[in-house]
Design a protein around this motif. Structure first.
Motif, PDB file in Angstrom:
ATOM      1  N   ILE A 100       0.829  -1.207   0.000  1.00 21.97           N
ATOM      2  CA  ILE A 100       0.000   0.000   0.000  1.00 21.97           C
ATOM      3  C   ILE A 100       0.860   1.252   0.000  1.00 21.97           C
ATOM      4  N   ILE A 101       1.911   1.260   0.820  1.00 22.52           N
ATOM      5  CA  ILE A 101       2.799   2.421   0.888  1.00 22.52           C
ATOM      6  C   ILE A 101       3.479   2.660  -0.456  1.00 22.52           C
ATOM      7  N   LEU A 102       4.034   1.601  -1.061  1.00 15.52           N
ATOM      8  CA  LEU A 102       4.696   1.760  -2.351  1.00 15.52           C
ATOM      9  C   LEU A 102       3.708   2.161  -3.438  1.00 15.52           C
ATOM     10  N   LEU A 103       2.505   1.625  -3.376  1.00 16.09           N
ATOM     11  CA  LEU A 103       1.483   1.980  -4.350  1.00 16.09           C
ATOM     12  C   LEU A 103       1.129   3.466  -4.246  1.00 16.09           C
ATOM     13  N   LEU A 104       0.943   3.943  -3.035  1.00 17.46           N
ATOM     14  CA  LEU A 104       0.616   5.362  -2.843  1.00 17.46           C
ATOM     15  C   LEU A 104       1.760   6.280  -3.267  1.00 17.46           C
ATOM     16  N   ILE A 105       2.986   5.926  -2.895  1.00 17.30           N
ATOM     17  CA  ILE A 105       4.131   6.739  -3.292  1.00 17.30           C
ATOM     18  C   ILE A 105       4.264   6.759  -4.812  1.00 17.30           C
ATOM     19  N   GLY A 106       4.078   5.605  -5.425  1.00 16.60           N
ATOM     20  CA  GLY A 106       4.169   5.523  -6.878  1.00 16.60           C
ATOM     21  C   GLY A 106       3.120   6.360  -7.577  1.00 16.60           C
ATOM     22  N   VAL A 107       1.895   6.345  -7.062  1.00 12.57           N
ATOM     23  CA  VAL A 107       0.818   7.126  -7.676  1.00 12.57           C
ATOM     24  C   VAL A 107       1.037   8.621  -7.446  1.00 12.57           C
ATOM     25  N   LEU A 108       1.373   8.988  -6.205  1.00 13.72           N
ATOM     26  CA  LEU A 108       1.531  10.406  -5.880  1.00 13.72           C
ATOM     27  C   LEU A 108       2.765  11.027  -6.528  1.00 13.72           C
ATOM     28  N   ALA A 109       3.847  10.269  -6.625  1.00 13.34           N
ATOM     29  CA  ALA A 109       5.084  10.800  -7.202  1.00 13.34           C
ATOM     30  C   ALA A 109       5.159  10.559  -8.705  1.00 13.34           C
ATOM     31  N   GLY A 110       4.260   9.774  -9.231  1.00  9.26           N
ATOM     32  CA  GLY A 110       4.253   9.505 -10.660  1.00  9.26           C
ATOM     33  C   GLY A 110       5.370   8.576 -11.105  1.00  9.26           C
ATOM     34  N   ILE A 111       5.714   7.609 -10.252  1.00  8.06           N
ATOM     35  CA  ILE A 111       6.774   6.648 -10.568  1.00  8.06           C
ATOM     36  C   ILE A 111       6.110   5.306 -10.872  1.00  8.06           C
ATOM     37  N   PRO A 112       6.043   4.954 -12.135  1.00 11.20           N
ATOM     38  CA  PRO A 112       5.299   3.739 -12.514  1.00 11.20           C
ATOM     39  C   PRO A 112       5.867   2.443 -11.941  1.00 11.20           C
ATOM     40  N   ILE A 113       7.184   2.337 -11.804  1.00 11.58           N
ATOM     41  CA  ILE A 113       7.765   1.089 -11.294  1.00 11.58           C
ATOM     42  C   ILE A 113       7.387   0.868  -9.829  1.00 11.58           C
ATOM     43  N   MET A 114       7.284   1.935  -9.057  1.00  7.02           N
ATOM     44  CA  MET A 114       6.869   1.782  -7.656  1.00  7.02           C
ATOM     45  C   MET A 114       5.394   1.394  -7.572  1.00  7.02           C
ATOM     46  N   THR A 115       4.593   1.918  -8.486  1.00  4.21           N
ATOM     47  CA  THR A 115       3.185   1.536  -8.529  1.00  4.21           C
ATOM     48  C   THR A 115       3.051   0.055  -8.862  1.00  4.21           C
ATOM     49  N   THR A 116       3.845  -0.403  -9.810  1.00  2.00           N
ATOM     50  CA  THR A 116       3.807  -1.814 -10.206  1.00  2.00           C
ATOM     51  C   THR A 116       4.260  -2.718  -9.069  1.00  2.00           C
ATOM     52  N   ILE A 117       5.376  -2.386  -8.444  1.00  3.49           N
ATOM     53  CA  ILE A 117       5.893  -3.191  -7.332  1.00  3.49           C
ATOM     54  C   ILE A 117       4.905  -3.187  -6.163  1.00  3.49           C
TER      55      ILE A 117
END
Length: 54
Positions: A9-26
């Motif tokens: 959940i944390i990585l998903l939120l950081i990925g969405v908020l920061a716009g980093i697709p690899i973090m969203t995927t992980i």
């Protein structure tokens, strides 16, 4: 198993908020794995040769 879900959940939120697709995927992958392990552990299936997954 809750740690895996929380990390996902944390990585998903950081990925969405920061716009980093690899973090969203992980984050999504970790979230799905955590939920699958949670469900499998709750219904009583052994995971990885163990009777219970903690």
């Amino acid at each position: 198993m809750y740690q895996v879900i929380t990390l996902g959940i944390i990585l998903l939120l950081i990925g969405v908020l920061a716009g980093i697709p690899i973090m969203t995927t992980i984050g999504t992958i970790l979230l799905v794995i955590g939920v699958v392990l949670l469900i499998a552990g709750r219904i009583g299936n052994g995971i990885g040769g163990r009777a219970h997954y903690f």
